[in-house]
Scaffold this motif. Structure first.
Motif, PDB file in Angstrom:
ATOM      1  N   ASP A   1      -3.103   0.082  -4.009  1.00 13.27           N
ATOM      2  CA  ASP A   1      -2.653  -1.280  -3.752  1.00 13.27           C
ATOM      3  C   ASP A   1      -1.684  -1.671  -4.883  1.00 13.27           C
TER       4      ASP A   1
ATOM      5  N   GLU B   1       2.231   1.963 -15.577  1.00 12.60           N
ATOM      6  CA  GLU B   1       1.749   1.903 -16.966  1.00 12.60           C
ATOM      7  C   GLU B   1       1.369   3.307 -17.450  1.00 12.60           C
ATOM      8  N   TRP B   2       0.685   4.047 -16.596  1.00 15.00           N
ATOM      9  CA  TRP B   2       0.243   5.408 -16.947  1.00 15.00           C
ATOM     10  C   TRP B   2       1.437   6.309 -17.217  1.00 15.00           C
TER      11      TRP B   2
ATOM     12  N   GLU C   1      -0.665   0.018 -12.417  1.00 16.36           N
ATOM     13  CA  GLU C   1      -1.324   0.886 -13.399  1.00 16.36           C
ATOM     14  C   GLU C   1      -0.684   2.271 -13.423  1.00 16.36           C
ATOM     15  N   ARG C   2      -0.224   2.704 -12.285  1.00 19.24           N
ATOM     16  CA  ARG C   2       0.432   4.017 -12.214  1.00 19.24           C
ATOM     17  C   ARG C   2       1.725   4.005 -13.044  1.00 19.24           C
TER      18      ARG C   2
ATOM     19  N   LEU D   1      -4.858  11.938  -1.215  1.00 18.55           N
ATOM     20  CA  LEU D   1      -4.456  12.172  -2.606  1.00 18.55           C
ATOM     21  C   LEU D   1      -4.503  10.845  -3.346  1.00 18.55           C
ATOM     22  N   LEU D   2      -3.989   9.812  -2.690  1.00 18.02           N
ATOM     23  CA  LEU D   2      -4.054   8.482  -3.296  1.00 18.02           C
ATOM     24  C   LEU D   2      -3.820   7.426  -2.230  1.00 18.02           C
ATOM     25  N   LEU D   3      -4.406   6.274  -2.470  1.00 23.39           N
ATOM     26  CA  LEU D   3      -4.082   5.076  -1.704  1.00 23.39           C
ATOM     27  C   LEU D   3      -4.094   3.934  -2.700  1.00 23.39           C
TER      28      LEU D   3
ATOM     29  N   VAL E   1       0.859  -1.186   0.000  1.00 21.29           N
ATOM     30  CA  VAL E   1       0.000   0.000   0.000  1.00 21.29           C
ATOM     31  C   VAL E   1       0.894   1.234   0.000  1.00 21.29           C
TER      32      VAL E   1
ATOM     33  N   ARG F   1      -2.085  -3.457  -7.456  1.00 17.62           N
ATOM     34  CA  ARG F   1      -2.673  -3.360  -8.793  1.00 17.62           C
ATOM     35  C   ARG F   1      -2.617  -1.926  -9.311  1.00 17.62           C
ATOM     36  N   ARG F   2      -3.027  -0.979  -8.475  1.00 19.81           N
ATOM     37  CA  ARG F   2      -3.047   0.398  -8.973  1.00 19.81           C
ATOM     38  C   ARG F   2      -1.634   0.981  -9.057  1.00 19.81           C
TER      39      ARG F   2
END
Lengths: 196, 417
Positions: free
Chosen positions: A100, A109-110, A106-107, A96-98, A79, A102-103
């Motif tokens: 896991d 990847e972004w 993705e971050r 602002l963000l939390l 986390v 997976r995200r």
């Protein structure tokens, strides 16, 4: 069916699953780690060396844009939490963000997407890590350190100070938890999408 | 009034760059638009108890929203009647009295002056003329608006047709209960405040500016942000009176709002809890209403957030993003909302911030004077003044700027009560 009519009399939370309990426990763990930091005793000097090496390595990976390598240094139950102020709890306060695992993926990847305009062109950052403290923890160690992030983008400079808390686990000190506290988020920052 | 010719600057099909770059125009806006219109100040759930308060700005003016001892809500100018000191320095808190830190003048939460230290030296015997300045205030179902207009129209008149959309957003919450969570996200951009307004009902930009968000993770097979093919979607935009705007995405999302949602952290366990309880209908509450409502000049409903547009300078704006909660729903909904709404803020809003700054930089070129806003002309308005169109139409931008020009050319009388 109206929304109100869809709520069972006892409320769905009465049937909260064990999976959900695990989510809430993780949130509590994060909240307590942040809330208890100022009351910790003096750090363990034996841990300063390995803790510093891990934190400086992370800063170097991020500044170099080696996000895939950075992602590889997290556990599966990772986390990353960036609260907006302190005290804060991830289950009751906007963050602002939390992320896991997976995200986080993705971050990364972004960050590689040429049409992700918020980071195209990417921020050029330099992190200065200081005031490293470390304590033993059940699965490894917990650290607190300060951070100065210098960001250049579109010909503009932004400097943010922060402190960060890491839970590093296992022999290879993988990141299981990171809490990044940036006081400027409480007054307003420009495009914070470079924060990791 | 002013010599600036707004009829020339705001034309039916184009507007002049000066609206975004001229400090003189910005200065006028702070009174003609932000002080003389109804503006959103805050939500009553932020100040539940007597003495609770929150500070903000309204057209650069420091203001203070308080809950009085009688339970009423006051919006006051945060300025001591003595020397002008900002009385409440914290962003929020609870105070039985507001004591000016400079010379000790003391005010009640309703703004009345209750004490001056060493009163024998001061000639004032009637303190009623030495209160904190007071704004006309209206509370619409928990949403607190205020204005310095000396003769404001009733809030319901100002809302007009937008009231129906606002009711729809509130009524989707069980019991009509909606509340605002503690700390907002505060995002700044180096651009004029109207850039965020131009963007709020822009149904075309998502296809390009938010391309990365629409494809991120590729876990959802339906529309995510607006429409992938905005030229053929049944989604529609509405330009309402008084500069208010609506983008209604619902016709383009027959599966309902939750179907648009990407995987977000800890989604599955919370979703399964609701499923086990047979309450999956509630999941639509975890994401936005898909009814983007913008109340000119400073409140935009997007997702489950209230986006408050706060001008700072002609080329600097601060966005306040307040997350709303659903107190009448099971707690899983708010737990999901926390992760859902930070998703777009992290992977979509940065696109908008970058576009705003790119536009501001481009508008610095004096040799290129005009901004084209002609897509969708001619506008075909209904009897109540509403203009309907596809989401690609720039009618909302044209109509809010026409209203803006009207405000900028109408002599405004502002005063503190």
């Amino acid at each position: 069916m109206t929304v109100a009519a869809a709520i069972p009399p006892e409320g769905p939370s009465a049937a909260a699953s064990s999976d959900q309990a695990a989510v809430l426990a993780r949130y509590d763990e994060l909240g307590e780690l942040l809330a208890g930091m100022d009351d910790r005793p003096a750090a363990d000097p034996e841990l300063w060396g390995p803790a510093s090496a891990a934190l400086l390595h992370e800063a170097r990976l991020l500044d170099a844009g080696r996000f895939e390598d950075w992602l590889g240094g997290w556990t599966d139950d990772a986390v990353l939490w960036v609260p907006l102020s302190t005290p804060a709890h991830p289950g009751s306060d906007q963050s602002l963000l939390l992320d896991d695992r997976r995200r986080l993926a993705e971050r990364v990847e972004w960050r590689r997407d040429p049409s992700a305009w918020g980071q195209q062109p990417p921020s050029n950052t330099t992190r200065i890590v200081g005031s490293v403290e470390a304590w033993p923890a059940p699965r490894g160690l917990v650290t607190r350190s300060t951070l100065l992030i210098d960001e250049h983008r579109h010909g503009r400079q932004q400097q943010l100070t922060a402190f960060q808390i890491h839970e590093l686990v296992g022999d290879d000190l993988r990141r299981r938890t990171k809490i990044l506290v940036v006081p400027a988020l409480g007054t307003g920052v420009r495009n914070p999408s470079f924060l990791l | 009034m002013t010599a600036i010719d707004f009829e020339q600057l705001v034309q039916p099909h184009r507007v002049h760059r000066r609206l975004y770059t001229d400090p003189e125009i910005f200065g006028l806006e702070m009174t003609q638009v932000f002080a003389a219109s109804w503006c959103y100040v805050g939500h009553e759930s932020e100040i539940p108890e007597p003495g609770d308060y929150r500070t903000t700005t309204l057209g650069l003016r420091p203001v203070l929203m308080t809950r009085g001892r009688d339970g009423g809500i006051n919006v006051l100018l945060n300025r001591c009647a003595h020397r002008g000191t900002v009385v409440a320095g914290e962003e929020r808190g609870c105070a039985k009295r507001f004591v000016c830190p400079y010379h000790g003048w003391t005010y009640s939460p309703d703004g009345s002056l209750v004490a001056i230290p060493f009163p024998a030296d001061h000639p004032a015997k009637d303190y009623s003329t030495l209160s904190l300045g007071r704004l006309a205030t209206a509370n619409y179902r928990g949403f607190v608006f205020a204005t310095l207009n000396a003769d404001p129209e009733p809030l319901e008149c100002w809302l007009g047709e937008a009231q129906e959309a606002l009711d729809t957003i509130i009524d989707r919450h069980p019991g009509g209960q909606i509340a605002v969570m503690g700390s907002p996200q505060l995002l700044e951009f180096a651009g004029n405040w109207k850039l965020s307004w131009d963007n709020a009902a822009d149904g075309l930009h998502a296809t390009f500016a938010h391309h990365s968000y629409n494809t991120l993770g590729e876990t959802v097979e339906v529309e995510t942000v607006l429409a992938r093919d905005p030229g053929s979607t049944p989604m529609l935009s509405k330009a309402l009176r008084n500069g208010h705007m609506v983008v209604d995405q619902r016709p383009g999302i027959p599966q309902g709002p939750w179907a648009t949602m990407r995987d977000v952290p800890f989604r599955e366990p919370l979703e399964s809890t609701l499923a086990e309880a047979g309450a999956t209908e509630l999941l639509d509450l975890a994401t936005g209403s898909m009814l983007n409502l913008s109340l000119f000049p400073n409140l935009i409903f997007v997702g489950n957030q209230l986006l408050v547009v706060e001008p700072v300078a002609v080329d600097r704006t601060r966005l306040q993003l307040w997350l709303t909660s659903a107190p009448g729903a099971p707690p899983e909904i708010d737990l999901l909302r926390l992760r859902v709404d930070e998703d777009f803020v992290n992977f979509g809003t940065p696109d908008d911030l970058d576009m705003f700054e790119r536009v501001q930089r481009g508008l610095s070129i004096p040799e290129m004077e005009w901004i084209d806003m002609s897509r969708g002309l001619p506008d075909d308005s209904t009897a109540d003044g509403t203009v309907y169109g596809p989401i690609t139409s720039e009618a909302p931008q044209r109509r809010y700027l026409a209203h803006y020009a009207e405000l900028m050319t109408t002599p405004a009388k502002t005063r503190a009560l």
